[in-house]
Write an enzyme that holds these catalytic residues in place. Sequence first.
Site, PDB file in Angstrom:
ATOM      1  N   LYS A  93       0.870  -1.177   0.000  1.00 30.61           N
ATOM      2  CA  LYS A  93       0.000   0.000   0.000  1.00 30.61           C
ATOM      3  C   LYS A  93       0.903   1.222   0.000  1.00 30.61           C
ATOM      4  CE  LYS A  93      -2.924   0.708   3.386  1.00 30.61           C
ATOM      5  NZ  LYS A  93      -3.101   1.957   2.738  1.00 30.61           N
ATOM      6  N   SER A 131     -12.457   5.597   1.632  1.00 28.26           N
ATOM      7  CA  SER A 131     -11.831   6.848   2.041  1.00 28.26           C
ATOM      8  C   SER A 131     -10.901   6.498   3.205  1.00 28.26           C
ATOM      9  CB  SER A 131     -12.914   7.837   2.487  1.00 28.26           C
ATOM     10  OG  SER A 131     -12.315   8.989   3.017  1.00 28.26           O
ATOM     11  N   GLY A 189      -7.373   6.987   3.471  1.00 29.43           N
ATOM     12  CA  GLY A 189      -6.479   8.063   3.902  1.00 29.43           C
ATOM     13  C   GLY A 189      -5.048   7.614   4.167  1.00 29.43           C
ATOM     14  N   CYS A 218      -1.982  13.229  -5.624  1.00 24.44           N
ATOM     15  CA  CYS A 218      -1.895  14.068  -4.422  1.00 24.44           C
ATOM     16  C   CYS A 218      -1.435  15.455  -4.812  1.00 24.44           C
ATOM     17  CB  CYS A 218      -0.885  13.464  -3.475  1.00 24.44           C
ATOM     18  SG  CYS A 218       0.696  13.167  -4.302  1.00 24.44           S
ATOM     19  N   LYS A 266       1.418   5.618 -11.134  1.00 25.40           N
ATOM     20  CA  LYS A 266       0.002   5.248 -10.961  1.00 25.40           C
ATOM     21  C   LYS A 266      -0.851   6.461 -11.313  1.00 25.40           C
ATOM     22  CE  LYS A 266      -3.410   2.729  -8.902  1.00 25.40           C
ATOM     23  NZ  LYS A 266      -3.375   2.006  -7.640  1.00 25.40           N
ATOM     24  N   ASN A 270      -6.627   4.506 -10.771  1.00 27.84           N
ATOM     25  CA  ASN A 270      -6.845   4.676  -9.350  1.00 27.84           C
ATOM     26  C   ASN A 270      -8.352   4.886  -9.164  1.00 27.84           C
ATOM     27  OD1 ASN A 270      -6.459   5.219  -6.581  1.00 27.84           O
ATOM     28  ND2 ASN A 270      -4.460   6.127  -7.030  1.00 27.84           N
ATOM     29  N   THR A 296     -10.446  -4.405  -5.565  1.00 34.15           N
ATOM     30  CA  THR A 296     -11.648  -4.617  -4.768  1.00 34.15           C
ATOM     31  C   THR A 296     -12.079  -6.082  -4.722  1.00 34.15           C
ATOM     32  OG1 THR A 296     -12.384  -2.370  -5.232  1.00 34.15           O
ATOM     33  CG2 THR A 296     -14.078  -3.949  -4.587  1.00 34.15           C
TER      34      THR A 296
END
Lengths: 307, 307, 284, 284
Positions: free
Chosen positions: A50, A75, A77, A135, A169, A196, A270
């Site tokens: 991760k 979400s 974080g 980001c 990514k 993403n 997922t």
Amino acid sequence: MAISLATDLCGIKLDDPVLNGSGTFDALAARSVFGDALIRDFPFSAYVSKTITRSPRAGNPPHRLWETPSGMINSIGLPGPGLEGFLERDLPRMAELGVPLIVSVMADSREVFGELVEAVAAREEVAGIELNVSCPNVHSGLIVGEQPAETEGLMKALRPLTAKPLIVKLTPNVANPDEVARGAEAGGADALSLINTIKAVAIDPVTTRNWLGAGQGGLSGHAVRPIALAQVRAVSAAVSIPTVGMGGIADGESALEFILAGARVVAVGTENFRDPRAGIEVGEGLVRALERRGFGSLAEAQDSTLS
Amino acid sequence: MAISLATDLCGIKLDDPVLNGSGTFDALAARSVFGDALIRDFPFSAYVSKTITRSPRAGNPPHRLWETPSGMINSIGLPGPGLEGFLERDLPRMAELGVPLIVSVMADSREVFGELVEAVAAREEVAGIELNVSCPNVHSGLIVGEQPAETEGLMKALRPLTAKPLIVKLTPNVANPDEVARGAEAGGADALSLINTIKAVAIDPVTTRNWLGAGQGGLSGHAVRPIALAQVRAVSAAVSIPTVGMGGIADGESALEFILAGARVVAVGTENFRDPRAGIEVGEGLVRALERRGFGSLAEAQDSTLS
Amino acid sequence: MASESTAPFGRRPCGVVDSRVTGGYRIFTLIDEEGPAPVPGQFYMLSAAPDWAGEGGRPFLPRAISYARLERTARGQQRLDFLIDEVGPGTARLAQMERGDSCLIAGPFGHGFSLPRELNPEAAGAILVGGGIGIAPMAVLRRHLIDRGIPYRALLGFRDRAHSGGIDELFGCEETRLAFEDGNAGHKGYVTDLLLRMLEGDDPAGAVVYACGPPAMLEAVRIICAERSVPVELALESPMACGYGACYGCAVPKASGDGYHRLCVDGPVLRGDEISTALAGVGI
Amino acid sequence: MASESTAPFGRRPCGVVDSRVTGGYRIFTLIDEEGPAPVPGQFYMLSAAPDWAGEGGRPFLPRAISYARLERTARGQQRLDFLIDEVGPGTARLAQMERGDSCLIAGPFGHGFSLPRELNPEAAGAILVGGGIGIAPMAVLRRHLIDRGIPYRALLGFRDRAHSGGIDELFGCEETRLAFEDGNAGHKGYVTDLLLRMLEGDDPAGAVVYACGPPAMLEAVRIICAERSVPVELALESPMACGYGACYGCAVPKASGDGYHRLCVDGPVLRGDEISTALAGVGI
Ligand SMILES: Cc1cc2nc3c(=O)[nH]c(=O)nc-3n(C[C@H](O)[C@H](O)[C@H](O)COP(=O)(O)OP(=O)(O)OC[C@H]3O[C@@H](n4cnc5c(N)ncnc54)[C@H](O)[C@@H]3O)c2cc1C
Ligand SMILES: Cc1cc2nc3c(=O)[nH]c(=O)nc-3n(C[C@H](O)[C@H](O)[C@H](O)COP(=O)(O)OP(=O)(O)OC[C@H]3O[C@@H](n4cnc5c(N)ncnc54)[C@H](O)[C@@H]3O)c2cc1C
Ligand SMILES: Cc1cc2nc3c(=O)[nH]c(=O)nc-3n(C[C@H](O)[C@H](O)[C@H](O)COP(=O)(O)O)c2cc1C
Ligand SMILES: Cc1cc2nc3c(=O)[nH]c(=O)nc-3n(C[C@H](O)[C@H](O)[C@H](O)COP(=O)(O)O)c2cc1C
Ligand code: FES
Ligand code: FES
């Protein structure tokens, strides 16, 4: 004789083209939950960590999850031990997984990105580095991955720091991911991974307020597959470096779709939550799908262009 | 006494906040199929035409449809009679529907957009005009709706041409729809509608070629709802003009979510294909949802801000 | 307490051998041939097969469900009972399963309860506080204590008859007191009233509390015990996507204030003093 | 031919009163209390209820299905039979429906077949060519012709036994000839072989052909008839989202080359000379 799935990603040899999506499979937690069976039967041909940040992060306040039609919003974080904790405690244990390791990193400046890349690349356990550019840059205030120039600039700054593969990514939240992809390639990226998660929100039906603690999250799962497929096709056609395709991959058929759309390898995200062995199912299903569609080899599908 | 749904959209009085998404309900075809029952029970408080172009268009070659997890891809290609045929044959019959008419138009230059707006606005049957800006400008080559400046420029050119409400239909295929929204508002738009469909592709499982005749299409339906909700929230917070929220609305609960996210009214699209009376179901369900969530009036929900 | 063994890697189909209504809830029974014996407080991730899906595209993710009873068949197979409250598409789909259907399960997951003595060397016995569907793990813990000859008293609370069930099946009447908010049976009010009275009654020094139920109840129990420095273990809930530590979605705030527990692997059973609130994410 | 009446606005639940296997296909029966009588060639948009959904998020859109038989119950209600070939999630879900289940239907939609004389004043009778699941509309048309004393001959083609069914139930043996590509019964080969032989046989001036089946078969029939200027009506298929003209998804290229028919409202029955190909979108 069954079709061989052996392949490679910018020099990294892979037994099959099935990786995990960053942040969707904590192999260390999985090992303590499932024991050594996980190692004997590791679901991915390479393991993507991760996303790691320089300082430790607690992550977002709850709620962090919301189920949607054929998908989910997360979400999370980026909770994590920070660079030091990761290198000291996590990385050595990841090396026991027995597959090449790709470490995902994120920072809010080129300088810190550089620190992370150098420190991670210096470790021989690490085969490659994935750069999570979804980001903001503290200096420009812009989301790096939304700007071709920002992305190219970042890659130009990071490229000299290591000879190991650098995978960018990409974020799907742009009008033209192919332009960002070209920027990454021009900056020296060895590969691109996409998609993403897609910006999404959820409303608490009871309180009629935001359900997610952070107020916003990202959509993933089957629901996003057709969007991911379009972006993988556009990006793969725009660059000459390989792409890692992901977004709602659930079985061999959907994995093959991404390869036909131009992805060299795929990643499962997922679906791991629905089935801890999803990676294995996708690999086995891919062999059947290739045979059913009359492909003699994986390479044949990888080289075919969609028309 | 049940909550009243009466409201308005930039001056257009509406019995309820439920419109149709452009191109998702051909009221003239529906009338010949369902007869006058359609008029007695018309499912929308205002009718939005499918997008009209200056010259007649045949639309895209088949296939035009592909079903996806909880959604669908369409690649219709705006077939239509062209401006003249529309004004002569279609518009007079649309006037018989008994609800305000909003005509959607698209062009590849400001000049032609201007022609369309003037010709359509000149007709008293027309209450408002929706501008479909998800198309390239022949001069700049840019997709108007992807560029805040292009969008503002277009609106500045069109605004003087009519006093009737101009609604800009935003494309979701951008990083920051709120910026395009601000451009539209600055240019003089009276309202914004969103989201349009999201770029997507489909691969024929048998031929392993593109399934869609045009090679690409747009995703809609339940699957896109969480994405649409995020964009409606971002856009509604960024502008002071009203928004028309759509994207996967299937019932009263999902309609309320869009209103809570900041939409003044909502539109039903793909759900019309699943249920020809979807618009009616959404309106009736919205009353129940408002009551269940403790809202005393529609305005209360429209004025509430999401936190 | 019996330590958790590792779960089989992946999910496995289990046959549904029974499904019946109990009060406002439903109990169904699965035969788990491969899985190791779970310990009280552990849970499974369940999805009905085939077609774990419904109108509107949900359920999509598996659902975390505690086991409510463990028995062995004549042939030594594990019979697992699950108690279901139909609150949405996932529990509704699980409740639709009939004898002969197949259910995919992964687990057992998570950390279970400690024994009273492990929490309090002085412990005379255990007080079990169950609310609504939260009586399931309490029922398992109760059996576990009985098997070990450890005294217990069970306090069960329900909103009303429609939101209750499994009482007679999962609990004996002996040592069990009920509270119904609507006065349907037992004490009219909250189960925490019974807990307070009980703690006033005995010498709190010897008390150990275990609780599972709705967030508001757990938060009340947590505070009641904290104020009296009575050791308490809470079986918490949170939305979960995976159940095995993969998604980081099941965050529960740590007492320390720095960071979050990953409930599926750090819990679902946590001591009262390990968390800052049992209301995380609720109604914020 | 009987002109189409307008369909009830919206979709309506119909009870499933029967569902059975016939060869490799399935026939199920619905009671339609509200709908008007459909005419041969028309279709309905169907979705099983509740939970028109499956693993993987499909089916999502309703499915277009021709009716295969229309009867009246003692109480004068319409009994509609549908013939199903399970080719994907939608037909699979419809095939799962059992007696007592409910199915949402909208329709009848589309334009049906013309009478032979309407296509060719010289028409002596009709030749019906059905392939695979395409025999359904032909079965309805056959009854319609019989009721009107119009002579017909039916040619039915199937790939193999697994892809055939409803023959005995929907067609009498009299006037019906079969072709199986695998030689399972009747002529070994394509049904179009039978059509060619038949057209060679009689005087084409009196012939009228009706066909429904897979695209390749329809295209062959279209060309055979065009070359002999024999009037032909084809019941075509195309992916459909709505069935009532709302989505413009069901495009079939016009013969003229300019533009497309909207199959659900302009068809599904079109004359051979109205289209440029019956293979639109197939394998392109
Ligand atoms: C460790 C553990 C053990 C559990 N044991 C049991 C048990 O034994 N028996 C039992 O009945 N339940 C149990 N649960 C609770 C159950 O897993 C959840 O209630 C589950 O979400 C139910 O799914 P659903 O689809 O039926 O309801 P959901 O739709 O998930 O609704 C449940 C709650 O989730 C929220 N919600 C609403 N919509 C959504 C959405 N779209 N996405 C996410 N959340 C939403 C709402 O607050 C709603 O009240 C347990 C949970 C955990 C974590
Ligand atoms: C007027 C009309 C009448 C019909 N009558 C009958 C009838 O009487 N009986 C009957 O059995 N069928 C009938 N059909 C055909 C039936 O409606 C279609 O085959 C339908 O698509 C089946 O749905 P499915 O989910 O079972 O299969 P699908 O998954 O839709 O597969 C059917 C075909 O659609 C394509 N396909 C595959 N995946 C997708 C996807 N994701 N989205 C879209 N297309 C896809 C493939 O070519 C596949 O072969 C009729 C169709 C029309 C237009
Ligand atoms: C719970 C969750 C956590 C994620 N964390 C990360 C992350 O840390 N870094 C990253 O680059 N992507 C992250 N992603 C994105 C996934 O890697 C993947 O790009 C995305 O989920 C689409 O694939 P999927 O639909 O198969 O899940 C996360 C996704 C999910 C669902
Ligand atoms: C078949 C189809 C045709 C459409 N045609 C148009 C169009 O002509 N003009 C337009 O602005 N939007 C068009 N749209 C987009 C819809 O109006 C709507 O923005 C989108 O589908 C999202 O809403 P939904 O998820 O409820 O369908 C079309 C959508 C579909 C599915
Ligand atoms: S539920 Fe996924 S980490 Fe806990
Ligand atoms: S199916 Fe929608 S227009 Fe024909």
